[in-house]
Design an enzyme around this catalytic site. Structure first.
Site, mmCIF file in Angstrom:
data_model
loop_
_atom_site.group_PDB
_atom_site.id
_atom_site.type_symbol
_atom_site.label_atom_id
_atom_site.label_comp_id
_atom_site.label_asym_id
_atom_site.label_seq_id
_atom_site.Cartn_x
_atom_site.Cartn_y
_atom_site.Cartn_z
ATOM 1 C CB CYS A 1 -71.655 -16.326 -53.371
ATOM 2 S SG CYS A 1 -69.918 -16.982 -53.022
ATOM 3 C CG ASP B 1 -74.975 -14.420 -50.992
ATOM 4 O OD1 ASP B 1 -75.001 -15.157 -50.522
ATOM 5 O OD2 ASP B 1 -73.972 -13.749 -51.714
#
Length: 139
Positions: free
Chosen positions: A55, A62
């Site tokens: 992120c 992620d």
């Protein structure tokens, strides 16, 4: 008609031992080889279940699945170099929409496909899953 022999003389990564992953996204990792059937329309699909990036705001990981479907032109993408390229995103802080489109742009630049679709299906963050699909059709 005999089956054509695949030309692997330009590939540097396939068949090599352990590889160190780069710390930044590296499109130059992508390797291609000549399409043995350039006059035939056919589809190639790659899928990576182990895609990770970060992120850009929090630095949290992620996780997702990247799928690539393409109709080759004169060149095809070599799969190990694709894996190394995708793994180069693991320390990259970027939004899912951006990275999906960057992957498409880098792959189109590498192999000039007739058409291509890159889809990123990302695990839930804040209770919401995100799927991004980017498309290219040669003009």
């Amino acid at each position: 008609m005999p089956t054509p022999k695949d030309d692997v003389s330009q590939l540097k990564t396939l068949g090599q031992g352990a590889t160190r992953y780069p710390r930044t996204v590296t499109p130059s990792l992508l390797e291609t080889f000549p399409n043995a059937y350039p006059d035939r329309r056919y589809e190639v699909t790659f899928s990576s279940e182990e895609f990770t990036s970060l992120c850009p705001k929090t630095g949290q990981p992620d996780f997702g699945r990247i799928s690539i479907r393409y109709v080759p032109g004169a060149r095809c993408i070599e799969s190990k170099s694709l894996k190394l390229y995708l793994f180069s995103y693991r320390d990259e802080g970027t939004f899912m929409e951006t990275l999906t489109n960057r992957i498409l742009d880098d792959l189109v630049a590498a192999c000039d496909p007739v058409e291509m679709e890159v889809t990123g299906e990302f695990a839930a963050r804040g209770g919401i899953t995100i799927t991004v699909a980017a498309h290219h059709v040669r003009k």
